[in-house]
Design a protein around this motif. Structure first.
Motif, PDB file in Angstrom:
ATOM      1  N   ASP A   1       0.707  -1.419  -0.398  1.00 50.21           N
ATOM      2  CA  ASP A   1      -0.126   0.123  -0.280  1.00 50.21           C
ATOM      3  C   ASP A   1       1.247   1.118  -0.159  1.00 50.21           C
ATOM      4  OD1 ASP A   1      -1.812   1.723   0.132  1.00 50.21           O
ATOM      5  OD2 ASP A   1      -2.481   1.235   2.258  1.00 50.21           O
ATOM      6  N   THR A   2       1.533   1.739  -1.553  1.00 44.07           N
ATOM      7  CA  THR A   2       2.502   2.886  -0.984  1.00 44.07           C
ATOM      8  C   THR A   2       1.226   3.968  -1.177  1.00 44.07           C
ATOM      9  OG1 THR A   2       4.129   1.465  -2.107  1.00 44.07           O
ATOM     10  CG2 THR A   2       3.712   3.855  -2.369  1.00 44.07           C
ATOM     11  N   PRO A   3       0.918   4.711  -0.694  1.00 41.54           N
ATOM     12  CA  PRO A   3      -0.418   5.315  -0.807  1.00 41.54           C
ATOM     13  C   PRO A   3       0.301   6.734  -1.692  1.00 41.54           C
ATOM     14  CG  PRO A   3       0.790   6.108   1.844  1.00 41.54           C
ATOM     15  CD  PRO A   3       1.296   4.865   0.673  1.00 41.54           C
ATOM     16  N   PRO A   4      -0.832   7.456  -2.596  1.00 43.05           N
ATOM     17  CA  PRO A   4      -0.049   8.756  -3.410  1.00 43.05           C
ATOM     18  C   PRO A   4       0.599  10.045  -2.032  1.00 43.05           C
ATOM     19  CG  PRO A   4      -2.670   8.042  -3.463  1.00 43.05           C
ATOM     20  CD  PRO A   4      -2.521   7.381  -2.372  1.00 43.05           C
ATOM     21  N   GLU A   5       1.605  10.491  -3.146  1.00 40.86           N
ATOM     22  CA  GLU A   5       2.231  11.563  -2.653  1.00 40.86           C
ATOM     23  C   GLU A   5       3.038  11.041  -1.221  1.00 40.86           C
ATOM     24  OE1 GLU A   5      -0.525  14.737  -2.234  1.00 40.86           O
ATOM     25  OE2 GLU A   5      -0.329  14.812  -4.319  1.00 40.86           O
TER      26      GLU A   5
ATOM     27  N   ARG B   1       1.308   9.999   1.136  1.00 42.24           N
ATOM     28  CA  ARG B   1       0.850  10.431   2.588  1.00 42.24           C
ATOM     29  C   ARG B   1       0.104   9.579   3.016  1.00 42.24           C
ATOM     30  NH1 ARG B   1      -0.123  15.762   2.563  1.00 42.24           N
ATOM     31  NH2 ARG B   1       0.967  17.211   0.221  1.00 42.24           N
ATOM     32  N   ILE B   2       0.056   9.304   4.573  1.00 48.27           N
ATOM     33  CA  ILE B   2      -0.323   8.009   5.421  1.00 48.27           C
ATOM     34  C   ILE B   2      -1.806   8.527   4.993  1.00 48.27           C
ATOM     35  CG2 ILE B   2      -0.461   7.630   7.820  1.00 48.27           C
ATOM     36  CD1 ILE B   2       2.592   8.064   8.188  1.00 48.27           C
ATOM     37  N   THR B   3      -2.380  10.022   5.447  1.00 51.63           N
ATOM     38  CA  THR B   3      -3.622   9.797   5.236  1.00 51.63           C
ATOM     39  C   THR B   3      -4.058   9.530   3.693  1.00 51.63           C
ATOM     40  OG1 THR B   3      -3.231  12.574   4.437  1.00 51.63           O
ATOM     41  CG2 THR B   3      -3.120  11.819   6.795  1.00 51.63           C
ATOM     42  N   ARG B   4      -3.516   8.908   2.873  1.00 51.00           N
ATOM     43  CA  ARG B   4      -4.491   8.679   1.510  1.00 51.00           C
ATOM     44  C   ARG B   4      -3.547   6.910   1.895  1.00 51.00           C
ATOM     45  NH1 ARG B   4      -3.185  12.808  -2.896  1.00 51.00           N
ATOM     46  NH2 ARG B   4      -4.520  11.452  -3.639  1.00 51.00           N
ATOM     47  N   SER B   5      -3.312   6.664   2.389  1.00 53.65           N
ATOM     48  CA  SER B   5      -3.100   4.550   2.100  1.00 53.65           C
ATOM     49  C   SER B   5      -4.254   4.569   2.285  1.00 53.65           C
ATOM     50  CB  SER B   5      -2.448   4.478   3.929  1.00 53.65           C
ATOM     51  OG  SER B   5      -3.041   4.801   4.954  1.00 53.65           O
ATOM     52  N   ALA B   6      -4.563   3.055   1.972  1.00 54.00           N
ATOM     53  CA  ALA B   6      -6.046   2.003   2.030  1.00 54.00           C
ATOM     54  C   ALA B   6      -6.504   2.297   3.559  1.00 54.00           C
ATOM     55  CB  ALA B   6      -5.396   1.345   0.713  1.00 54.00           C
ATOM     56  N   TRP B   7      -4.847   1.733   4.226  1.00 50.88           N
ATOM     57  CA  TRP B   7      -6.116   1.004   5.711  1.00 50.88           C
ATOM     58  C   TRP B   7      -6.161   2.492   6.424  1.00 50.88           C
ATOM     59  CZ3 TRP B   7      -2.726   3.517   9.543  1.00 50.88           C
ATOM     60  CH2 TRP B   7      -1.980   4.405   9.520  1.00 50.88           C
ATOM     61  N   PHE B   8      -5.763   3.553   6.261  1.00 50.55           N
ATOM     62  CA  PHE B   8      -5.550   5.416   7.001  1.00 50.55           C
ATOM     63  C   PHE B   8      -7.073   5.025   6.255  1.00 50.55           C
ATOM     64  CE2 PHE B   8      -6.708   9.634   7.500  1.00 50.55           C
ATOM     65  CZ  PHE B   8      -6.021   9.810   8.512  1.00 50.55           C
ATOM     66  N   VAL B   9      -7.852   5.479   5.291  1.00 49.48           N
ATOM     67  CA  VAL B   9      -8.978   5.704   4.893  1.00 49.48           C
ATOM     68  C   VAL B   9      -9.886   4.779   5.643  1.00 49.48           C
ATOM     69  CG1 VAL B   9     -10.548   5.898   2.462  1.00 49.48           C
ATOM     70  CG2 VAL B   9      -7.716   6.922   2.636  1.00 49.48           C
ATOM     71  N   ARG B  10      -9.173   3.368   5.572  1.00 48.78           N
ATOM     72  CA  ARG B  10     -10.137   2.389   5.602  1.00 48.78           C
ATOM     73  C   ARG B  10     -10.912   2.937   6.659  1.00 48.78           C
ATOM     74  NH1 ARG B  10      -8.019  -1.324   3.984  1.00 48.78           N
ATOM     75  NH2 ARG B  10      -5.911  -2.043   6.138  1.00 48.78           N
ATOM     76  N   GLU B  11     -10.060   2.587   8.068  1.00 43.82           N
ATOM     77  CA  GLU B  11      -9.968   3.235   9.314  1.00 43.82           C
ATOM     78  C   GLU B  11     -11.180   4.596   9.596  1.00 43.82           C
ATOM     79  OE1 GLU B  11      -9.430   1.063  11.823  1.00 43.82           O
ATOM     80  OE2 GLU B  11      -9.106  -0.630  11.000  1.00 43.82           O
ATOM     81  N   HIS B  12     -10.420   5.199   8.714  1.00 47.19           N
ATOM     82  CA  HIS B  12     -11.618   6.484   9.048  1.00 47.19           C
ATOM     83  C   HIS B  12     -12.973   6.557   8.542  1.00 47.19           C
ATOM     84  CE1 HIS B  12      -7.630   7.138  10.919  1.00 47.19           C
ATOM     85  NE2 HIS B  12      -8.208   7.506  11.136  1.00 47.19           N
ATOM     86  N   HIS B  13     -13.106   5.788   7.525  1.00 50.76           N
ATOM     87  CA  HIS B  13     -14.326   5.861   6.479  1.00 50.76           C
ATOM     88  C   HIS B  13     -15.460   6.213   7.290  1.00 50.76           C
ATOM     89  CE1 HIS B  13     -15.191   2.558   8.372  1.00 50.76           C
ATOM     90  NE2 HIS B  13     -16.622   2.905   7.958  1.00 50.76           N
TER      91      HIS B  13
END
Length: 166
Positions: free
Chosen positions: A109-113, A115-127
């Motif tokens: 999961d190499t997020p765009p730029e 950015r931790i906040t754009r990673s799949a796991w971050f998005v999933r945790e904060h959906h």
């Protein structure tokens, strides 16, 4: 006297089956942990001091090693800020980040730029967090972890310690 079947045999079988079913979940929890791998690994004092001068020192397990390498190589242009460090500190922090970076599925999961906040796991945790919530003055943006995660400065991101400001 006729022997009656023991209740303990079916219970043992059920327990064993549940343990087998739960083991992949437990393995992932162990891999990522409730707080991320770096929450169990004490933060490098230089990392904590340098990075938390501007933002929460994010858990090293929040990004794969390749992302951390790019971020550390581009400190003069760190998200619009010059975050340059002396070579010795850069090397020490880089080595610590590489040693404690994301493992397992998070390495994919190499997020765009980066950015931790754009990673799949971050998005999933904060959906469940609405865009209006992110824009509250006390929060401002998703990378302001300490606004909601009361233990963030200490590297703790438990859902039990979340307090979303109004």
């Amino acid at each position: 006297m006729k022997a009656t079947p023991s209740i303990s045999a079916p219970i043992l079988a059920l327990s064993a089956a549940l343990a087998l079913l739960a083991s992949p979940l437990h393995a992932e929890e162990e891999e990522h942990g409730e707080h991320g791998r770096s929450a169990r690994v004490p933060a490098l004092p230089q990392y904590q001091a340098e990075c938390s001068a501007c933002h929460v020192a994010f858990p090293a397990s929040g990004l794969p090693a390749a992302s951390w390498a790019r971020l550390m190589q581009n400190l003069p242009k760190h998200f619009g800020t010059d975050a340059s460090l002396d070579p010795a500190t850069t090397r020490q922090i880089s080595q610590w980040l590489q040693a404690n970076a994301a493992t397992g599925r998070r390495t994919q999961d190499t997020p765009p730029e980066d950015r931790i906040t754009r990673s799949a796991w971050f998005v999933r945790e904060h959906h469940e967090i609405s865009s209006a919530t992110w824009q509250r003055a006390a929060i401002g943006k998703p990378s302001n972890c300490a606004a909601c995660h009361t233990g963030a400065p200490q590297g703790r991101f438990s859902e039990h310690d979340v307090r979303i400001p109004r």
